[in-house]
Scaffold this active site. Sequence first.
Site, mmCIF file in Angstrom:
data_model
loop_
_atom_site.group_PDB
_atom_site.id
_atom_site.type_symbol
_atom_site.label_atom_id
_atom_site.label_comp_id
_atom_site.label_asym_id
_atom_site.label_seq_id
_atom_site.Cartn_x
_atom_site.Cartn_y
_atom_site.Cartn_z
ATOM 1 C CE1 TYR A 140 39.808 49.117 44.960
ATOM 2 C CE2 TYR A 140 39.154 50.125 42.882
ATOM 3 C CZ TYR A 140 39.873 50.172 44.067
ATOM 4 O OH TYR A 140 40.657 51.266 44.345
ATOM 5 C CB SER A 280 37.700 41.180 35.147
ATOM 6 O OG SER A 280 36.328 41.147 35.452
ATOM 7 N N GLY A 281 37.652 39.916 38.234
ATOM 8 C CA GLY A 281 37.245 38.688 38.902
ATOM 9 C C GLY A 281 35.871 38.308 38.395
#
Length: 366
Positions: A140, A280-281
């Site tokens: 992002y 968080s990815g």
Amino acid sequence: MGKKRARELGLPFPGETGRYNAITDVPGVEVGYTTLVQGEGPVKIGSGPIRTGVTAILPRGRQAKMQPIWAGFYALNGNGEMTGVHWINDAGYFVSPICITNTHSVGIAHHAVTGWMIQQYREQFSDGHFWAMPVVAETYDGSLNDINGRHIREEHVLSAIEAAKSGPVAEGNVGGGTGMICYEFKGGTGTSSRVVNIDGETYHVGALIQANHGLREWLTVLGVPVGKHLTENTLYTNERGSIIVVIGTDLPLLPHQLRRVAKRAAIGIGRGGTPGGNSSGDIFLAFSVANPMDIPQESSKKLAMEYLNDEVFDPIYEAACQAVDESVVNAMLAAETMSLVKPYGEKVHAIDHEKLLEVMRMYNRI
């Protein structure tokens, strides 16, 4: 001339690197970027400011036919996207370039890569019932970019693929990493590699990361709690980002072995201090360029692959952890200060090299 990388600053990261200290040390791997930077001031959806891009990784360059690229996938925390991984988990391979961009541009990147594959492998697509299942990942960039304006176009993705080349790899504010923030410093794209010797043969393990994760207080460099000392210009109270890690190698590994290598990216990023925040990815892919062969639809019924004994994997895991850890630091060191478009402050600052070195000296690390 770009900023100094970690080793050029004297940071004593362990392990022997390849020639470029980059994922492109893996034979055949090429990396390309499209970087879009335009405008200043508060965000106006559809108009900017634009600070985004696309990173393209071609594991075997522009090969003439689709061939399996053996792979394994692992998600430490799944608040993100990487397309194509269902098939990787089932079949153990993919056949496309890997593209990394921002969260709201996954669809157009997937569309563009599909079109590129149809053109690149025209004979296979026209003569058979083949399908494209591209690998596209995201983080992002909405704190620095008009992400809702969706400024990535098909031509930007194709341009990144066509720009892919071997050799040194640009870092910091480039490609998909353009608008990223890491430990509340300016983040972005980073890379590193390690040389591994197995049974008298030399192989490479390389990582490329898109770093958009972590809170300042977590930041650790070579065991030093840097974030506890460099406390100026922080932005957040909760983590707002993600990290994509791509590990490439020329080691002959089976898909389940590559999944285990992908898992080690979690240890690599953990050395930098992140626990893998809720927002968080933390998504990881490992691939091998070894064992080239035709795709199953064009292969014989009985196949064979070369692969390593599991008992020799300790130095491979170590190499993966080291390359990922160093890649994150390289991304921050290469990044440039950028103005914000959301009201967390005026700017996200690049890490100050001299202040970092002062802290490292306090702990006798350099």
